[in-house]
Design an enzyme around this catalytic site. Structure first.
Site, PDB file in Angstrom:
ATOM      1  N   PRO A 119     -13.771  94.734  79.902  1.00 59.41           N
ATOM      2  CA  PRO A 119     -14.224  93.353  79.727  1.00 59.41           C
ATOM      3  C   PRO A 119     -15.719  93.172  80.010  1.00 59.41           C
ATOM      4  O   PRO A 119     -16.108  92.547  80.986  1.00 59.41           O
ATOM      5  CB  PRO A 119     -13.371  92.591  80.732  1.00 59.41           C
ATOM      6  CG  PRO A 119     -13.086  93.595  81.805  1.00 59.41           C
ATOM      7  CD  PRO A 119     -13.053  94.936  81.165  1.00 59.41           C
ATOM      8  N   CYS A 120     -16.551  93.680  79.125  1.00 57.11           N
ATOM      9  CA  CYS A 120     -17.987  93.556  79.328  1.00 57.11           C
ATOM     10  C   CYS A 120     -18.410  92.086  79.197  1.00 57.11           C
ATOM     11  O   CYS A 120     -19.499  91.708  79.627  1.00 57.11           O
ATOM     12  CB  CYS A 120     -18.750  94.435  78.356  1.00 57.11           C
ATOM     13  SG  CYS A 120     -18.397  94.097  76.635  1.00 57.11           S
TER      14      CYS A 120
END
Lengths: 177, 230
Positions: free
Chosen positions: B194-195
Site C-alpha cells: 500500500p504505497c
C-alpha cells in the site's frame, strides 16, 4: 515459428560448439557453464530483433564472445586469478612431450594476449570459423580478423622467446623447432 | 605482396590458410595440445542441459487476470512462479500486456484459476473485509533498497498513513525521504503493497503513479478511513 521453438533449435544446433568455445576461452568448467547459460539467455531475449537473413551461428558466437570477454575481464580483476588458478587447474607438465614447450609458459602467454586476438585465434584454428565469420563475430572486416589471428601468433612467439631466454638453464632445455 | 617470413608461412599452413605438410614448430604443437582438446563430452552435455533448464524457467508463463469492477476501476494482476508480480490500476488489457512484455515476460496467459488467491483477497479488501494482504510476492527484479522500502510500506496498517521521511527513518536512513519516494513510485504491486499510505510531511498527499494519480490515492485513503484532509 514460435520463439521458444527457435531457441530450442539453436541450443540443439549450436549449444555444444559454443560450450567448447567458451571452455577453450575460459579454461574452467564452471565458468564455461555459467557463460553458456548467459549466452543463450541473452540470445533468447534478443531473438525477436534478429533478422531472418542473419548468420545465426556467427550471431550466437558474437554473444558468447561478448559474455566470455566480460567474464575474463571480471576474473582478471580478482587478484592474480590468471597466474594462479588458470595455471594450477591445467597442470599437464609431466606429460609434456619433448617437442613441445612448457604448457604453463604457453598458458601464461595466452593469458597475456588481448582478448580479441585470443578469441580470433581460437575461433580460426579450433572452432573452424573462416575469417568472414570471425569478422561477423568481432564486428570487423575479414582482413582485420585475419590480422588478429596472426598478431596473436606473433605476440605469443615473442612472449615465449622472452620466457625461454629468462628460463634457460633453470630446469629443462626447450627443444628448438 | 611480399612473401611472409618462413615461420609465418608455416602458420598459414597450420591455420588452413594454405595447403602444406606437417609443422614442426613447438609453439604450434603446444597450442594444439592445450587448446585443441575439447572438454569431456559429459561436461558439455551437462552445460547444455543446464541451458535447457534455465530457458524453461525463463519461459514459464505468467498468469494474469482482471477485476473489471472495483471502486477504483479495473485492476489487473499477474502472478509468476514466485508469486504476485504486477498490479495495475486502470487502463486496458492491451496496456497491461505491454507492461508485462516490457518487464521481460515472454508468455502471459489469462487465468482466473491461477490468480484466484490474489483476486479473492483484493475483492475482500474492497468489500472492507480484509485488513492486510497475505500472498507471496515476486520482487526478484528489485534491488536491495527498493525491496526494503516496499516491504516497509507493506507493514503500514489499513487506516493509517506514514510520511516519506518517517518511512526512511524506519529503514535507518532518515535523510533518504526522496529515495523512498522514488522507490515507491516504481512499486510493481500497488494496492497490495500500500504505497498509497505514504504521504508528504506537510500532510499533502505527495504523488501516486498509478492511473488516476493523486485522486486514486485519495480515494483509497478515504475508503480506508485514513486521517487525511482533502
Amino acid at each position: 515459428m514460435r520463439e521458444s521453438e527457435r531457441i530450442d533449435g539453436l541450443v540443439d544446433r549450436h549449444g555444444r560448439e559454443l560450450h567448447v568455445f567458451l571452455w577453450r576461452m575460459l579454461r574452467d568448467d564452471q565458468d564455461a557453464e555459467d557463460c553458456l547459460q548467459e549466452t543463450f539467455l541473452r540470445a533468447f531475449r534478443a531473438l525477436p530483433r534478429l533478422s531472418p537473413e542473419a548468420n545465426t551461428r556467427a550471431w550466437l558466437y558474437a554473444i558468447a564472445a561478448n559474455v566470455g570477454r566480460t567474464w575474463l575481464k571480471k576474473r582478471r580483476k580478482q587478484t592474480g586469478w590468471e597466474q594462479t588458478q588458470s595455471l594450477r587447474r591445467a597442470r599437464p607438465s609431466a606429460g609434456d612431450a619433448p617437442e613441445q614447450l612448457d604448457t604453463l609458459s604457453l598458458l601464461a602467454a595466452v593469458d597475456r594476449l588481448p582478448p580479441r586476438q585470443r578469441e580470433a585465434l581460437i575461433l580460426r584454428k579450433y572452432q573452424g570459423l573462416d575469417y568472414a565469420a570471425i569478422a561477423a563475430v568481432q564486428g570487423n572486416s575479414a582482413a582485420a580478423a585475419r590480422a588478429n589471428v596472426y598478431q596473436a601468433l606473433r605476440r605469443l612467439r615473442r612472449l615465449l622467446l622472452t620466457t625461454e631466454r629468462s628460463g634457460r638453464g633453470r630446469d629443462e632445455e626447450t627443444t628448438e623447432g | 605482396m611480399k612473401k611472409p617470413p618462413k615461420v609465418e608461412q608455416e602458420w598459414e599452413t597450420w591455420l588452413g590458410d594454405r595447403a602444406g605438410g606437417l609443422q614442426a614448430d613447438p609453439m604450434l604443437r603446444t597450442l594444439d595440445a592445450t587448446f585443441g582438446a575439447a572438454p569431456a563430452a559429459k561436461i558439455t552435455q551437462r552445460a547444455v542441459e543446464r541451458v535447457r533448464e534455465r530457458l524453461a524457467v525463463e519461459q514459464r508463463p505468467v498468469y494474469y487476470d482482471v477485476l473489471p469492477d472495483t471502486p477504483i476501476g479495473q485492476v489487473y494482476i499477474s502472478v509468476g512462479t514466485e508469486g504476485l508480480a504486477a498490479v495495475a490500476i486502470g487502463g486496458s488489457e492491451a496496456d497491461f500486456l505491454a507492461q508485462l512484455r516490457r518487464q521481460g515476460v515472454q508468455a502471459a496467459v489469462r487465468s482466473g484459476e491461477q490468480t484466484r488467491q490474489v483476486r479473492t483477497q483484493i475483492e475482500e479488501y474492497f468489500r472492507g473485509e480484509r485488513e492486510r494482504f497475505d500472498c507471496s510476492l515476486d520482487l526478484s527484479q528489485l534491488t536491495g533498497f527498493h525491496r526494503q522500502v516496499l516491504l516497509a510500506a507493506a507493514r503500514i496498517p489499513r487506516g493509517s498513513v506514514m510520511t516519506y521521511g518517517g518511512l526512511a527513518q524506519t529503514l535507518g536512513k532518515p535523510r533518504a525521504a526522496r529515495a523512498v519516494g522514488r522507490a515507491l513510485a516504481t512499486n510493481p504491486v500497488p494496492l497490495v503493497i500500500p504505497c498509497h499510505r505514504v504521504i508528504a510531511s506537510d500532510g499533502s498527499l505527495g504523488g501516486y503513479s498509478a492511473r488516476g494519480g493523486v485522486s486514486t490515492k485519495l480515494q483509497l485513503l478515504r475508503f480506508e478511513r485514513a486521517p487525511v484532509a482533502g
